[in-house]
Design a protein around this motif. Structure first.
Motif, PDB file in Angstrom:
ATOM      1  N   GLY A 363     -78.973  -1.929  94.366  1.00  0.00           N
ATOM      2  CA  GLY A 363     -77.765  -1.730  95.242  1.00  0.00           C
ATOM      3  C   GLY A 363     -76.412  -2.150  94.710  1.00  0.00           C
ATOM      4  N   LEU A 364     -76.110  -1.212  93.367  1.00  0.00           N
ATOM      5  CA  LEU A 364     -74.871  -0.570  92.888  1.00  0.00           C
ATOM      6  C   LEU A 364     -74.150   0.384  93.419  1.00  0.00           C
ATOM      7  CD1 LEU A 364     -75.480  -1.530  88.989  1.00  0.00           C
ATOM      8  CD2 LEU A 364     -74.287  -2.822  91.092  1.00  0.00           C
ATOM      9  N   THR A 365     -74.106  -0.365  94.347  1.00  0.00           N
ATOM     10  CA  THR A 365     -73.452   1.691  95.294  1.00  0.00           C
ATOM     11  C   THR A 365     -72.342   2.296  95.019  1.00  0.00           C
ATOM     12  OG1 THR A 365     -72.176  -0.072  97.362  1.00  0.00           O
ATOM     13  CG2 THR A 365     -74.324   0.976  97.381  1.00  0.00           C
ATOM     14  N   THR A 366     -71.481   1.242  93.811  1.00  0.00           N
ATOM     15  CA  THR A 366     -70.304   1.898  93.134  1.00  0.00           C
ATOM     16  C   THR A 366     -70.561   2.436  92.110  1.00  0.00           C
ATOM     17  OG1 THR A 366     -69.903  -0.187  92.942  1.00  0.00           O
ATOM     18  CG2 THR A 366     -68.786   0.390  94.756  1.00  0.00           C
ATOM     19  N   LYS A 367     -71.648   3.159  91.478  1.00  0.00           N
ATOM     20  CA  LYS A 367     -71.868   2.579  89.866  1.00  0.00           C
ATOM     21  C   LYS A 367     -72.582   4.647  90.102  1.00  0.00           C
ATOM     22  CE  LYS A 367     -70.223  -1.098  87.877  1.00  0.00           C
ATOM     23  NZ  LYS A 367     -68.836  -1.085  87.341  1.00  0.00           N
ATOM     24  N   GLY A 368     -72.786   4.620  89.459  1.00  0.00           N
ATOM     25  CA  GLY A 368     -73.618   5.229  88.604  1.00  0.00           C
ATOM     26  C   GLY A 368     -73.438   7.800  89.989  1.00  0.00           C
ATOM     27  N   ARG A 369     -72.291   7.385  89.770  1.00  0.00           N
ATOM     28  CA  ARG A 369     -71.946   8.495  90.668  1.00  0.00           C
ATOM     29  C   ARG A 369     -70.610   8.773  90.168  1.00  0.00           C
ATOM     30  NH1 ARG A 369     -74.465   6.042  94.761  1.00  0.00           N
ATOM     31  NH2 ARG A 369     -75.542   4.987  93.336  1.00  0.00           N
ATOM     32  N   LEU A 370     -69.723  10.124  90.465  1.00  0.00           N
ATOM     33  CA  LEU A 370     -68.754  10.733  90.151  1.00  0.00           C
ATOM     34  C   LEU A 370     -67.802  11.382  92.002  1.00  0.00           C
ATOM     35  CD1 LEU A 370     -68.084  12.927  87.291  1.00  0.00           C
ATOM     36  CD2 LEU A 370     -67.657  10.253  87.934  1.00  0.00           C
ATOM     37  N   ALA A 371     -67.434   9.546  92.793  1.00  0.00           N
ATOM     38  CA  ALA A 371     -67.541   9.865  93.867  1.00  0.00           C
ATOM     39  C   ALA A 371     -66.111   9.240  94.888  1.00  0.00           C
ATOM     40  CB  ALA A 371     -68.752   9.896  94.416  1.00  0.00           C
ATOM     41  N   VAL A 372     -65.524   9.661  95.469  1.00  0.00           N
ATOM     42  CA  VAL A 372     -64.276   9.083  96.099  1.00  0.00           C
ATOM     43  C   VAL A 372     -64.476   7.362  96.250  1.00  0.00           C
ATOM     44  CG1 VAL A 372     -62.639   9.200  97.935  1.00  0.00           C
ATOM     45  CG2 VAL A 372     -62.886  10.936  96.502  1.00  0.00           C
ATOM     46  N   GLY A 373     -63.967   6.465  95.677  1.00  0.00           N
ATOM     47  CA  GLY A 373     -64.348   4.916  96.122  1.00  0.00           C
ATOM     48  C   GLY A 373     -65.344   4.359  95.165  1.00  0.00           C
ATOM     49  N   ALA A 374     -66.219   5.051  94.816  1.00  0.00           N
ATOM     50  CA  ALA A 374     -66.954   4.599  93.052  1.00  0.00           C
ATOM     51  C   ALA A 374     -66.292   4.253  92.143  1.00  0.00           C
ATOM     52  CB  ALA A 374     -67.738   5.342  92.340  1.00  0.00           C
ATOM     53  N   ASP A 375     -66.523   2.732  91.331  1.00  0.00           N
ATOM     54  CA  ASP A 375     -65.777   2.340  89.787  1.00  0.00           C
ATOM     55  C   ASP A 375     -65.867   4.029  89.017  1.00  0.00           C
ATOM     56  OD1 ASP A 375     -66.172   0.087  91.444  1.00  0.00           O
ATOM     57  OD2 ASP A 375     -67.391  -0.869  89.571  1.00  0.00           O
ATOM     58  N   ALA A 376     -64.407   3.402  88.585  1.00  0.00           N
ATOM     59  CA  ALA A 376     -63.976   5.139  87.405  1.00  0.00           C
ATOM     60  C   ALA A 376     -64.687   4.912  86.062  1.00  0.00           C
ATOM     61  CB  ALA A 376     -62.979   5.246  87.413  1.00  0.00           C
ATOM     62  N   ASP A 377     -65.834   4.454  86.265  1.00  0.00           N
ATOM     63  CA  ASP A 377     -66.665   4.347  84.689  1.00  0.00           C
ATOM     64  C   ASP A 377     -67.364   6.005  84.845  1.00  0.00           C
ATOM     65  OD1 ASP A 377     -66.127   2.160  85.520  1.00  0.00           O
ATOM     66  OD2 ASP A 377     -69.068   1.298  85.978  1.00  0.00           O
ATOM     67  N   LEU A 378     -66.628   5.907  83.036  1.00  0.00           N
ATOM     68  CA  LEU A 378     -67.118   7.931  83.156  1.00  0.00           C
ATOM     69  C   LEU A 378     -67.218   8.344  81.901  1.00  0.00           C
ATOM     70  CD1 LEU A 378     -62.743   8.970  84.836  1.00  0.00           C
ATOM     71  CD2 LEU A 378     -65.505   8.607  85.445  1.00  0.00           C
ATOM     72  N   VAL A 379     -67.848   9.136  81.109  1.00  0.00           N
ATOM     73  CA  VAL A 379     -68.188   9.587  79.952  1.00  0.00           C
ATOM     74  C   VAL A 379     -67.723  10.776  79.738  1.00  0.00           C
ATOM     75  CG1 VAL A 379     -70.405   9.479  78.600  1.00  0.00           C
ATOM     76  CG2 VAL A 379     -70.080   8.100  80.044  1.00  0.00           C
ATOM     77  N   ALA A 380     -67.608  11.471  78.711  1.00  0.00           N
ATOM     78  CA  ALA A 380     -66.823  12.558  78.270  1.00  0.00           C
ATOM     79  C   ALA A 380     -68.601  12.247  77.516  1.00  0.00           C
ATOM     80  CB  ALA A 380     -65.853  12.523  77.445  1.00  0.00           C
ATOM     81  N   PHE A 381     -69.089  13.587  77.933  1.00  0.00           N
ATOM     82  CA  PHE A 381     -70.085  14.041  76.904  1.00  0.00           C
ATOM     83  C   PHE A 381     -70.577  15.648  76.958  1.00  0.00           C
ATOM     84  CE2 PHE A 381     -74.929  14.906  77.063  1.00  0.00           C
ATOM     85  CZ  PHE A 381     -75.175  14.248  75.733  1.00  0.00           C
ATOM     86  N   ASP A 382     -70.532  15.805  75.299  1.00  0.00           N
ATOM     87  CA  ASP A 382     -70.914  17.349  74.846  1.00  0.00           C
ATOM     88  C   ASP A 382     -71.916  17.799  75.014  1.00  0.00           C
ATOM     89  OD1 ASP A 382     -70.949  19.415  73.207  1.00  0.00           O
ATOM     90  OD2 ASP A 382     -68.965  19.162  72.483  1.00  0.00           O
ATOM     91  N   PRO A 383     -73.114  18.342  76.011  1.00  0.00           N
ATOM     92  CA  PRO A 383     -73.968  18.914  75.861  1.00  0.00           C
ATOM     93  C   PRO A 383     -74.149  19.598  74.567  1.00  0.00           C
ATOM     94  CG  PRO A 383     -72.630  19.563  77.769  1.00  0.00           C
ATOM     95  CD  PRO A 383     -71.553  19.091  77.138  1.00  0.00           C
ATOM     96  N   ASP A 384     -73.095  20.888  74.271  1.00  0.00           N
ATOM     97  CA  ASP A 384     -73.763  21.359  73.476  1.00  0.00           C
ATOM     98  C   ASP A 384     -73.168  20.840  71.539  1.00  0.00           C
ATOM     99  OD1 ASP A 384     -74.095  23.485  75.040  1.00  0.00           O
ATOM    100  OD2 ASP A 384     -72.226  24.173  75.866  1.00  0.00           O
ATOM    101  N   ASP A 385     -72.975  20.013  71.514  1.00  0.00           N
ATOM    102  CA  ASP A 385     -72.836  19.620  70.149  1.00  0.00           C
ATOM    103  C   ASP A 385     -74.103  18.787  69.888  1.00  0.00           C
ATOM    104  OD1 ASP A 385     -71.799  18.633  68.315  1.00  0.00           O
ATOM    105  OD2 ASP A 385     -70.621  17.611  68.194  1.00  0.00           O
ATOM    106  N   THR A 386     -74.279  18.655  68.383  1.00  0.00           N
ATOM    107  CA  THR A 386     -75.895  17.601  67.549  1.00  0.00           C
ATOM    108  C   THR A 386     -75.418  16.953  66.513  1.00  0.00           C
ATOM    109  OG1 THR A 386     -75.975  19.088  66.092  1.00  0.00           O
ATOM    110  CG2 THR A 386     -76.992  19.906  67.826  1.00  0.00           C
ATOM    111  N   PHE A 387     -76.437  15.993  66.316  1.00  0.00           N
ATOM    112  CA  PHE A 387     -75.758  14.781  65.469  1.00  0.00           C
ATOM    113  C   PHE A 387     -77.281  14.259  65.109  1.00  0.00           C
ATOM    114  CE2 PHE A 387     -76.730  12.058  68.590  1.00  0.00           C
ATOM    115  CZ  PHE A 387     -76.993  11.280  69.030  1.00  0.00           C
ATOM    116  N   THR A 388     -77.598  13.966  63.550  1.00  0.00           N
ATOM    117  CA  THR A 388     -78.215  13.368  63.254  1.00  0.00           C
ATOM    118  C   THR A 388     -78.798  11.666  62.971  1.00  0.00           C
ATOM    119  OG1 THR A 388     -78.666  14.930  62.085  1.00  0.00           O
ATOM    120  CG2 THR A 388     -79.526  13.185  61.152  1.00  0.00           C
TER     121      THR A 388
END
Length: 437
Positions: A363-388
């Motif tokens: 029931g965390l309606t303000t989490k887990g989505r990029l939407a107006v009114g949601a908490d500004a919990d954001l992640v910059a994720f490079d989907p093409d880079d790799t690491f070991t």
């Protein structure tokens, strides 16, 4: 003027992946505009082709503090979560001392966590024999529901429920129940051995199948909400499909290790791979992926369950004696993305499984989505880079992981919690409560 704008050509919104500029004021998302919109902000960050995701929500984390803080703790667990793009966790009630089985125990845990948390933290309560009378007060205190084991939990202070005790707990309070579904009648004592197959044989799929059937029957009788934790055995999937078709409030999750690891590839004595229920074979793994794609399994969460290295018995490699649990809260996103992309899934799929749906579960309606009114919990994720994976670079307290040495695709560059960068130095997390949802 807003506090922050984050631009990305690959922003993953509820409508899918698209170029966007996300504006933040006072910790909330206030607008989602075109990528090149002219905006005025204190800080304007352009990620370019690095993806922008909502912060992940991990509803299955064992922090173990207080009482077993040498296994893990709130500071280290939440620092690891943030490094992995997870901005909210829900802590499990066991492995801490005392376990969270009364309102008083919840207060003790919150006091232990206070001032230490780098991401937002909520709590599950626990249902054990004899505490049905405590559940309403614990629920009123703000836990998101109750965890129960149907087989031995591994710690004496959190014993399992039998079918009658489960029914009593479900009748005591209208709440979400999350079930560790293994049936003790189908489990066998593991033979002391460094061979993974010996351990796997001790926890056959029939144990999960029977326990899922028990949980579904209890949900049907009580009209209760029941969520099957860390589903490993694909043979139980038809039971969940049938329960949903019947209209029962039954859901299920699985974990990165069940979706990416293969029993046949686990080396002798590699006890870092031990967990309960166990990692099974590749054919079983393929069925879990199919169930995830079909929506039968709704969530992918870590079941982060660490311990001290000595309890993993790496000296002897004895699977029977080793603690069963995998520490992966920091690695879940790249582990799943590495596998999902090869199976034709999108970043939007991964966000659905690891952010929106776990948030919806509790029931965390303000989490887990990029939407107006949601908490500004954001992640910059490079989907093409790799690491070991280097265990020494992990933030959880004890650097033991089955992913050591594996090359993964996808790198978390920055995590923001309510619009503020999480550095791992100054804790800025808040407690989450069902009462506020």
């Amino acid at each position: 003027m807003v506090d922050l704008v984050v631009r990305s050509r690959r922003a993953v919104t509820p409508d899918g992946e698209r170029p966007a500029a996300v504006s933040v004021r006072a910790g909330k998302i206030t607008a989602i505009d075109p990528y090149d919109a002219e905006l005025t902000a204190v800080d304007d960050v352009d990620l370019g082709n690095v993806a922008l995701l909502p912060g992940l929500v991990d509803t299955h984390v064992h922090v173990n503090e207080p009482g077993r803080t040498e296994w893990e703790g709130f500071a280290s667990a939440t620092r690891a979560a943030a490094a992995g793009g997870v901005t909210a966790i829900v802590d499990m009630p066991l492995n801490s001392l005392p376990p969270t089985v009364t309102a008083e125990a919840l207060e003790i845990k919150q006091k232990a966590a206070s001032g230490q948390i780098h991401v937002d933290v909520g709590f599950w309560g626990g249902a054990i024999p004899g505490n049905a009378g405590d559940l309403p007060a614990l629920h009123a205190a703000g836990v998101y529901g109750f965890k129960a084991f149907l087989a031995d939990s591994g710690v004496p202070e959190f014993p399992p429920l039998d079918a009658d005790q489960l029914a009593e707990a479900l009748a005591a309070v209208d709440a979400q129940f999350v079930i560790h579904a293994e049936d003790p009648g189908h489990l066998r004592e593991a033979v002391s051995s460094p061979a993974y197959g010996q351990f796997l044989d001790s926890r056959p799929p029939e144990a999960e199948h029977a326990a899922v059937a028990t949980a579904i029957a209890a949900a049907r009788e009580a009209g209760a909400r029941v969520h099957i934790l860390h589903l490993s055995a694909a043979t139980a999937l038809p039971l969940i499909v049938a329960a949903k078709a019947e209209g029962l409030r039954v859901t299920a999750e699985t974990c990165p290790h069940y979706l990416t690891l293969d029993a046949a590839e686990i080396p002798e004595g590699a006890t870092e791979f031990k967990c309960c229920p166990p990692i099974r074979d590749s054919a079983n793994r393929d069925q879990l992926w199919a169930a995830l794609a079909d929506g039968v399994i709704t969530c992918v969460v870590s079941d982060h369950s660490p311990c001290t290295p000595d309890l993993k018995r790496q000296d002897s490699g004895d699977f029977a004696a080793a603690w069963g649990g995998i520490a992966s809260v920091q690695l879940g996103l790249p582990v799943i993305w590495t596998a999902a992309r090869t199976r034709g899934h999108s970043l939007a799929d991964v966000v659905d499984w690891m952010a929106r749906r776990p948030a919806d579960l509790v029931g965390l309606t303000t989490k887990g989505r990029l939407a107006v009114g949601a908490d500004a919990d954001l992640v910059a994720f490079d989907p093409d880079d790799t690491f070991t994976v280097d265990p020494a670079a992990l933030h959880h307290r004890n650097p033991v992981t089955p992913y050591a040495g594996k090359t993964l695709t996808g790198v978390v560059r920055t995590t923001w919690l309510r619009g503020r960068t999480v550095t791992g130095e100054a804790p800025q997390g808040r407690f989450l409560s069902r009462k506020d949802s």
